[in-house]
Design a protein around this motif. Structure first.
Motif, PDB file in Angstrom:
ATOM      1  N   ARG A 226     -22.920 -71.530  22.675  1.00 42.41           N
ATOM      2  CA  ARG A 226     -23.581 -71.969  21.449  1.00 42.41           C
ATOM      3  C   ARG A 226     -24.719 -72.919  21.783  1.00 42.41           C
ATOM      4  O   ARG A 226     -25.057 -73.802  21.003  1.00 42.41           O
ATOM      5  CB  ARG A 226     -22.551 -72.604  20.527  1.00 42.41           C
ATOM      6  CG  ARG A 226     -21.553 -71.554  20.053  1.00 42.41           C
ATOM      7  CD  ARG A 226     -20.365 -72.153  19.403  1.00 42.41           C
ATOM      8  NE  ARG A 226     -20.674 -72.580  18.047  1.00 42.41           N
ATOM      9  CZ  ARG A 226     -19.793 -73.178  17.254  1.00 42.41           C
ATOM     10  NH1 ARG A 226     -18.581 -73.415  17.671  1.00 42.41           N
ATOM     11  NH2 ARG A 226     -20.127 -73.535  16.043  1.00 42.41           N
ATOM     12  N   THR A 235     -30.507 -81.878  16.693  1.00 40.37           N
ATOM     13  CA  THR A 235     -30.618 -82.382  15.334  1.00 40.37           C
ATOM     14  C   THR A 235     -29.215 -82.452  14.762  1.00 40.37           C
ATOM     15  O   THR A 235     -28.276 -81.969  15.367  1.00 40.37           O
ATOM     16  CB  THR A 235     -31.469 -81.431  14.476  1.00 40.37           C
ATOM     17  OG1 THR A 235     -31.035 -80.102  14.712  1.00 40.37           O
ATOM     18  CG2 THR A 235     -32.931 -81.574  14.806  1.00 40.37           C
TER      19      THR A 235
ATOM     20  N   ARG C  76     -29.003 -67.123  24.797  1.00 37.71           N
ATOM     21  CA  ARG C  76     -27.751 -67.464  24.127  1.00 37.71           C
ATOM     22  C   ARG C  76     -27.925 -67.561  22.623  1.00 37.71           C
ATOM     23  O   ARG C  76     -26.980 -67.383  21.867  1.00 37.71           O
ATOM     24  CB  ARG C  76     -27.186 -68.756  24.689  1.00 37.71           C
ATOM     25  CG  ARG C  76     -26.642 -68.512  26.070  1.00 37.71           C
ATOM     26  CD  ARG C  76     -25.962 -69.704  26.657  1.00 37.71           C
ATOM     27  NE  ARG C  76     -25.604 -69.376  28.026  1.00 37.71           N
ATOM     28  CZ  ARG C  76     -25.413 -70.261  28.971  1.00 37.71           C
ATOM     29  NH1 ARG C  76     -25.542 -71.543  28.703  1.00 37.71           N
ATOM     30  NH2 ARG C  76     -25.088 -69.892  30.183  1.00 37.71           N
ATOM     31  N   ARG C  77     -29.127 -67.864  22.163  1.00 44.03           N
ATOM     32  CA  ARG C  77     -29.367 -67.862  20.725  1.00 44.03           C
ATOM     33  C   ARG C  77     -29.339 -66.425  20.202  1.00 44.03           C
ATOM     34  O   ARG C  77     -28.807 -66.133  19.142  1.00 44.03           O
ATOM     35  CB  ARG C  77     -30.727 -68.485  20.387  1.00 44.03           C
ATOM     36  CG  ARG C  77     -30.901 -68.649  18.884  1.00 44.03           C
ATOM     37  CD  ARG C  77     -32.317 -68.904  18.482  1.00 44.03           C
ATOM     38  NE  ARG C  77     -33.183 -67.747  18.682  1.00 44.03           N
ATOM     39  CZ  ARG C  77     -33.161 -66.649  17.937  1.00 44.03           C
ATOM     40  NH1 ARG C  77     -32.299 -66.535  16.945  1.00 44.03           N
ATOM     41  NH2 ARG C  77     -33.973 -65.646  18.195  1.00 44.03           N
ATOM     42  N   VAL C  99     -19.759 -75.071  12.214  1.00 45.26           N
ATOM     43  CA  VAL C  99     -20.729 -73.985  12.050  1.00 45.26           C
ATOM     44  C   VAL C  99     -22.123 -74.489  12.423  1.00 45.26           C
ATOM     45  O   VAL C  99     -22.941 -73.754  12.965  1.00 45.26           O
ATOM     46  CB  VAL C  99     -20.690 -73.443  10.609  1.00 45.26           C
ATOM     47  CG1 VAL C  99     -21.756 -72.387  10.395  1.00 45.26           C
ATOM     48  CG2 VAL C  99     -19.319 -72.869  10.307  1.00 45.26           C
ATOM     49  N   ALA C 100     -22.371 -75.764  12.153  1.00 48.21           N
ATOM     50  CA  ALA C 100     -23.698 -76.330  12.426  1.00 48.21           C
ATOM     51  C   ALA C 100     -23.901 -76.647  13.903  1.00 48.21           C
ATOM     52  O   ALA C 100     -25.014 -76.957  14.321  1.00 48.21           O
ATOM     53  CB  ALA C 100     -23.898 -77.600  11.602  1.00 48.21           C
ATOM     54  N   PHE C 101     -22.844 -76.554  14.711  1.00 50.72           N
ATOM     55  CA  PHE C 101     -22.940 -76.995  16.111  1.00 50.72           C
ATOM     56  C   PHE C 101     -24.054 -76.271  16.874  1.00 50.72           C
ATOM     57  O   PHE C 101     -24.850 -76.905  17.572  1.00 50.72           O
ATOM     58  CB  PHE C 101     -21.586 -76.782  16.797  1.00 50.72           C
ATOM     59  CG  PHE C 101     -21.530 -77.282  18.209  1.00 50.72           C
ATOM     60  CD1 PHE C 101     -21.499 -78.633  18.488  1.00 50.72           C
ATOM     61  CD2 PHE C 101     -21.516 -76.383  19.270  1.00 50.72           C
ATOM     62  CE1 PHE C 101     -21.452 -79.089  19.795  1.00 50.72           C
ATOM     63  CE2 PHE C 101     -21.471 -76.835  20.582  1.00 50.72           C
ATOM     64  CZ  PHE C 101     -21.438 -78.188  20.835  1.00 50.72           C
ATOM     65  N   GLY C 102     -24.111 -74.944  16.723  1.00 50.80           N
ATOM     66  CA  GLY C 102     -25.157 -74.169  17.399  1.00 50.80           C
ATOM     67  C   GLY C 102     -26.556 -74.581  16.966  1.00 50.80           C
ATOM     68  O   GLY C 102     -27.385 -74.973  17.800  1.00 50.80           O
ATOM     69  N   GLU C 104     -27.524 -77.271  15.596  1.00 50.06           N
ATOM     70  CA  GLU C 104     -27.786 -78.649  16.035  1.00 50.06           C
ATOM     71  C   GLU C 104     -28.304 -78.656  17.469  1.00 50.06           C
ATOM     72  O   GLU C 104     -29.270 -79.336  17.798  1.00 50.06           O
ATOM     73  CB  GLU C 104     -26.504 -79.499  15.960  1.00 50.06           C
ATOM     74  CG  GLU C 104     -26.124 -79.941  14.560  1.00 50.06           C
ATOM     75  CD  GLU C 104     -24.863 -80.795  14.525  1.00 50.06           C
ATOM     76  OE1 GLU C 104     -24.104 -80.783  15.509  1.00 50.06           O
ATOM     77  OE2 GLU C 104     -24.645 -81.475  13.513  1.00 50.06           O
ATOM     78  N   LEU C 106     -29.836 -76.319  18.914  1.00 47.66           N
ATOM     79  CA  LEU C 106     -31.152 -75.696  18.984  1.00 47.66           C
ATOM     80  C   LEU C 106     -32.227 -76.565  18.367  1.00 47.66           C
ATOM     81  O   LEU C 106     -33.413 -76.237  18.417  1.00 47.66           O
ATOM     82  CB  LEU C 106     -31.121 -74.340  18.255  1.00 47.66           C
ATOM     83  CG  LEU C 106     -30.255 -73.269  18.904  1.00 47.66           C
ATOM     84  CD1 LEU C 106     -30.055 -72.107  17.957  1.00 47.66           C
ATOM     85  CD2 LEU C 106     -30.899 -72.803  20.197  1.00 47.66           C
ATOM     86  N   VAL C 108     -32.560 -77.300  15.090  1.00 50.23           N
ATOM     87  CA  VAL C 108     -32.997 -76.818  13.776  1.00 50.23           C
ATOM     88  C   VAL C 108     -33.074 -78.007  12.813  1.00 50.23           C
ATOM     89  O   VAL C 108     -32.152 -78.826  12.787  1.00 50.23           O
ATOM     90  CB  VAL C 108     -31.987 -75.770  13.243  1.00 50.23           C
ATOM     91  CG1 VAL C 108     -32.310 -75.359  11.817  1.00 50.23           C
ATOM     92  CG2 VAL C 108     -31.952 -74.568  14.164  1.00 50.23           C
ATOM     93  N   MET C 113     -30.897 -76.291   8.293  1.00 58.29           N
ATOM     94  CA  MET C 113     -29.542 -76.130   8.809  1.00 58.29           C
ATOM     95  C   MET C 113     -28.531 -76.014   7.675  1.00 58.29           C
ATOM     96  O   MET C 113     -27.618 -75.193   7.721  1.00 58.29           O
ATOM     97  CB  MET C 113     -29.200 -77.338   9.683  1.00 58.29           C
ATOM     98  CG  MET C 113     -28.141 -77.011  10.699  1.00 58.29           C
ATOM     99  SD  MET C 113     -27.617 -78.391  11.680  1.00 58.29           S
ATOM    100  CE  MET C 113     -29.077 -79.198  12.199  1.00 58.29           C
ATOM    101  N   VAL C 117     -25.990 -72.910   7.322  1.00 54.68           N
ATOM    102  CA  VAL C 117     -24.531 -73.081   7.361  1.00 54.68           C
ATOM    103  C   VAL C 117     -23.909 -72.458   6.115  1.00 54.68           C
ATOM    104  O   VAL C 117     -22.920 -71.729   6.190  1.00 54.68           O
ATOM    105  CB  VAL C 117     -24.161 -74.579   7.484  1.00 54.68           C
ATOM    106  CG1 VAL C 117     -22.679 -74.787   7.254  1.00 54.68           C
ATOM    107  CG2 VAL C 117     -24.572 -75.109   8.843  1.00 54.68           C
ATOM    108  N   GLY C 149     -20.277 -69.593  13.051  1.00 55.42           N
ATOM    109  CA  GLY C 149     -20.971 -70.474  13.979  1.00 55.42           C
ATOM    110  C   GLY C 149     -22.049 -69.740  14.755  1.00 55.42           C
ATOM    111  O   GLY C 149     -23.094 -70.296  15.090  1.00 55.42           O
ATOM    112  N   MET C 153     -26.869 -69.331  14.174  1.00 57.76           N
ATOM    113  CA  MET C 153     -27.940 -69.355  15.186  1.00 57.76           C
ATOM    114  C   MET C 153     -28.867 -68.146  15.002  1.00 57.76           C
ATOM    115  O   MET C 153     -29.784 -67.965  15.777  1.00 57.76           O
ATOM    116  CB  MET C 153     -27.350 -69.346  16.600  1.00 57.76           C
ATOM    117  CG  MET C 153     -26.477 -70.548  16.892  1.00 57.76           C
ATOM    118  SD  MET C 153     -26.218 -70.833  18.663  1.00 57.76           S
ATOM    119  CE  MET C 153     -25.321 -69.388  19.128  1.00 57.76           C
TER     120      MET C 153
END
Lengths: 284, 230, 275
Positions: A226, A235, C76-77, C99-102, C104, C106, C108, C113, C117, C149, C153
């Motif tokens: 991920r 962010t 990976r994205r 769900v926001a981990f990816g 975040e 990157l 975004v 975001m 999500v 998740g 992305m």
């Protein structure tokens, strides 16, 4: 069995204290602890206690929850009180019988130590009761972020805290299952001396460790998949924002510290009271 | 684990009584879903002997049982006895875990999701092993599973649990009769019984109680011939 | 498009997990990779997003080589992977934050975001669990969160590495339906690695792996007509095909290439009423 445990004892409610920014609350806690430690006068301490009650009321946390936090100290508090009462020998002697001596200094110190402990525990419980572990971690990360300049791994530390919070329930559940599996094989965990018992724990600890390492490995792969690459350029889903209430809260706490300092500078209630008590006892 | 109310007895031993519980436990062998919850010792041999040793058996008896258990689960003694359980493959770990329980000669063998995560060959092998234990050791087998096909292949009696209550109980043919009801509960009835119910819906007269491919094929063969005569 | 060109991979202990594999996954396709435990299929899965780098040969994602470290994040994205154990891929203590981990990672922006999500949770039907704690969810729900998740992305390809292996039948059905829907509606390319043959029936293409190489490749119809070959390498056919084979062998009915319950019932109706 472990599924319903709550971590960090968060108490959900809608109050000013709950809505404060976690960073503010951390700063408030530091200020409050400062106030508790600069108080030298037992009667000025009354002001701190009053403030503590005020904060509790503002947070809408039932008093029973605060008492729960006190529970582990139910032996320590009386012990500290008695130790100080009998061991501290400053000031005027109030009472003496054989080797037991009680002095004014001892009485003061005994009350002081107990009140301080209660004030500290109430303060920090208020923080954890009104803040979710997630926002607490985030608050710590943001507050410490200036330390990044000196290469302190702030983000990594926060990430570790998050993962720990996430996996504690999972590991507890796993430990429970392993224990059942070994009990079913006739493992005896309950009898024998301490060494025997420690040895009997091995069939539980080894699978738990082995599984945890595998978990850690898989989690690392999942995080990499991920796009995790450390704190750089990250962010956040939630933006922390200061409101007027945050400033207001800090100002009130500042007023408390100022009040403590000023009161102590110009008045010494302790000495009046001590003199009065001594007069009553006819020892002056 | 203790019931919150009611009483569990194993061959008359009350499981809520501390003394009787130990005796009851000795009769029941429990195999959990993941072998990783159970394996801990340095070698496969030592790990399998953990249970029998706890039963305070003589070392000759322990040795005999470990060898027999390994033979029953299909682990070659010379090859595996001195291996570490942690370097085994998934299937071998499961066999080791099973052997650890078998070596205790349980009167009742309880298996919690024994097939989860195995490939088709692994599933077949475990099912075969279980029926082997039954015939060789004479132990009763209780299998907890949500794979209805596995149950259809091996069970004499089935209990369906729903929200912690026994919802249905009976022979597989009684239980799998009502494919739609199981479907609604989120369980997948054996393929043959789903097929039978689908064919019934399409107007075929398939007798109730069919839950294996063999029975369905036989019935359809008869159906075909019957149709020929008309 | 993901292409694997003559890839070999060996682990430290010297055994070859992959032995000269070549395959291409085109955009919008559903490819299913089946094989017994230890056939190398999970190693292959980890090649697709650069978690493992080939010992020899190359893996490219839309022309980017996975061995090129500068491209790793973008690869990976574009290629999301959902793993087997639902417990070991959820990182945080609240569903929506996980769900926001990816995104975040990157970088975004927060406003976008929040939208992503929400959309991702809706796509897997978990929007009402946004504020729940992951450890209170069922295995199937956790896997849906893991898929969300990845969706957040905005990947082009989704790899499911035995993502259904630890789920109950209902959880498995849910995941399959979601994956099919994502493929159809969002044109996401899907690579499913599985041990359940019935899941391979819906694929456009099935790849059968054995001992580190590709044993067989083709449409599900073709692959599952080779029942005996599959069984010889520790695999099986879907239950409908198993019954179909038996019906044919006993001379009851020839049901062609039916692979699902409905198809088989349809064919049976036809062939039995013809008699």
């Amino acid at each position: 069995m472990f599924k319903d445990i709550t971590l960090g004892q968060y108490f959900p409610a809608d109050s000013v204290a709950h809505r404060l920014d976690p960073r503010t609350k951390l700063v408030l806690l530091v200020m409050y602890i400062t106030a508790v430690f600069i108080v030298k006068d037992l009667w000025v301490f009354g002001l701190v206690i009053a403030f503590m009650l005020f904060m509790t009321a503002m947070s809408r946390i039932p008093l029973s929850y605060i008492f729960k936090a006190m529970k582990p100290l139910k032996l320590l508090l009386p012990l500290m009180f008695l130790l100080n009462l009998f061991m501290v020998r400053t000031g005027t002697e109030l009472f003496a019988w054989k080797f037991i001596k009680i002095t004014t200094g001892g009485v003061r110190q005994a009350f002081f130590i107990v009140l301080r402990l209660i004030a500290l525990i109430t303060g920090s419980s208020l923080l954890t009761l009104t803040t979710t572990p997630v926002s607490l971690t985030e608050g710590i990360e943001r507050l410490l972020s200036p330390l990044k300049i000196v290469r302190f791994p702030v983000h990594e530390l926060a990430m570790m805290m998050t993962i720990a919070l996430r996996f504690i329930p999972t590991l507890l559940e796993e430990a429970d299952k392993i224990m059942k599996a070994q009990l079913a094989r006739g493992a005896d965990l309950e009898s024998g001396n301490i060494f025997k018992r420690a040895k009997a724990m091995l069939p539980i600890l080894i699978p738990l460790f082995v599984n945890s390492f595998r978990r850690a490995e898989e989690l690392a792969l999942a995080m990499e998949s991920r796009c995790y690459h450390g704190g750089e350029g990250r962010t956040r889903l939630r933006k922390l924002k200061f409101h007027w209430r945050d400033l207001f809260a800090v100002l009130i706490m500042g007023a408390l510290i100022a009040g403590v300092i000023l009161l102590q500078k110009y008045y010494s209630f302790d000495s009046y009271i001590a003199a009065y008590v001594l007069k009553l006892l006819g020892k002056a | 684990m203790q019931p919150t109310s009611g009483k569990v007895t194993v061959d008359g031993f009350d499981m809520s009584n501390k003394k009787q519980r130990a005796k009851g436990r000795a009769l029941v062998g429990m195999v959990f879903q993941y072998p990783d919850y159970q394996l801990f010792d340095e070698t496969v041999y030592k790990d399998i002997s953990f249970g029998p040793k706890n039963m305070k058996l003589s070392s000759e008896e322990v040795d005999r049982r470990v060898r027999e258990a390994m033979r029953l689960v299909g682990l070659d003694f010379d090859e595996f006895a001195e291996k570490s359980p942690f370097e085994l493959s998934g299937g071998e770990k499961r066999r080791t875990a099973l052997a650890g329980i078998i070596a205790m000669y349980p009167k009742y063998l309880v298996l919690d999701e024994p097939m989860a995560g195995l490939d088709p060959a692994g599933r077949r092998a475990v099912l075969e092993m279980i029926s082997e234990f039954r015939s060789q050791l004479g132990c009763a087998v209780v299998m907890v599973s949500h794979s209805m096909d596995d149950i259809a292949r091996s069970a004499d009696r089935v209990y369906v649990l729903r929200d912690g209550k026994i919802f249905r109980s009976g022979t597989p043919s009684e239980i799998f009769n009502n494919a739609d009801e199981l479907n609604e509960m989120g369980l997948e009835p054996p393929f043959a019984s789903r097929m039978a119910s689908e064919l019934r819906r399409r107007g075929f007269d398939i007798p109730r109680g069919i839950y294996t491919n063999e029975a369905l094929t036989e019935c359809l063969a008869a159906y075909g011939k019957g149709a020929d005569h008309v | 498009m993901v292409s694997v060109n003559n890839v070999t991979f060996s682990y430290e202990n010297g055994c070859n997990a992959l032995d000269g594999i070549s395959l291409t996954v085109s955009d919008g396709e559903i490819v299913c990779i089946v094989g017994h435990n230890g056939s190398g299929k999970s190693t292959l899965a980890k090649m697709f997003n650069g978690l493992l780098i080939p010992s020899s040969g190359t893996v490219t994602v839309n022309g980017m080589d996975t061995a090129d470290e500068e491209k790793t994040l973008e690869i990976r994205r574009q290629v999301g992977v959902v793993f087997q154990n639902p417990d070991n891929q959820i990182v945080t203590t609240i569903v929506k934050e996980d769900v926001a981990f990816g995104p975040e990672n990157l970088g975004v922006p927060t406003e976008e975001m929040i939208v992503r999500v929400d959309d991702a949770l809706k796509a897997v039907g978990m929007e009402s669990y946004a504020d729940s704690a992951p450890h209170m969810l069922s295995g199937g729900q956790k896997q849906r969160i893991a898929i969300a998740g990845m969706l957040a992305m905005e990947p082009e390809t989704l790899i499911l590495d035995e993502a259904t292996a630890m789920l109950d039948p209902m959880g498995r059905r849910d995941i399959l339906n979601i994956v099919k829907k994502l493929n159809k509606e969002k044109n996401i390319t899907v690579v499913m690695i599985t041990q359940y043959m019935e899941e391979a029936v819906f694929a456009d293409r099935v790849i059968v792996m054995n001992n580190g190489h590709i044993e067989m490749e083709g449409t599900p119809e073709y692959v599952f007509s080779k029942g005996d070959e599959l069984r010889a390498i520790g695999l099986d056919v879907p239950p409908a095909v198993e019954l179909r084979e038996m019906l044919k062998k006993e001379g009851v009915a020839d049901c062609g290439s039916a692979m699902t319950l409905e198809e088989l019932a349809e064919q049976l109706c036809r062939s039995l009423s013809k008699n």
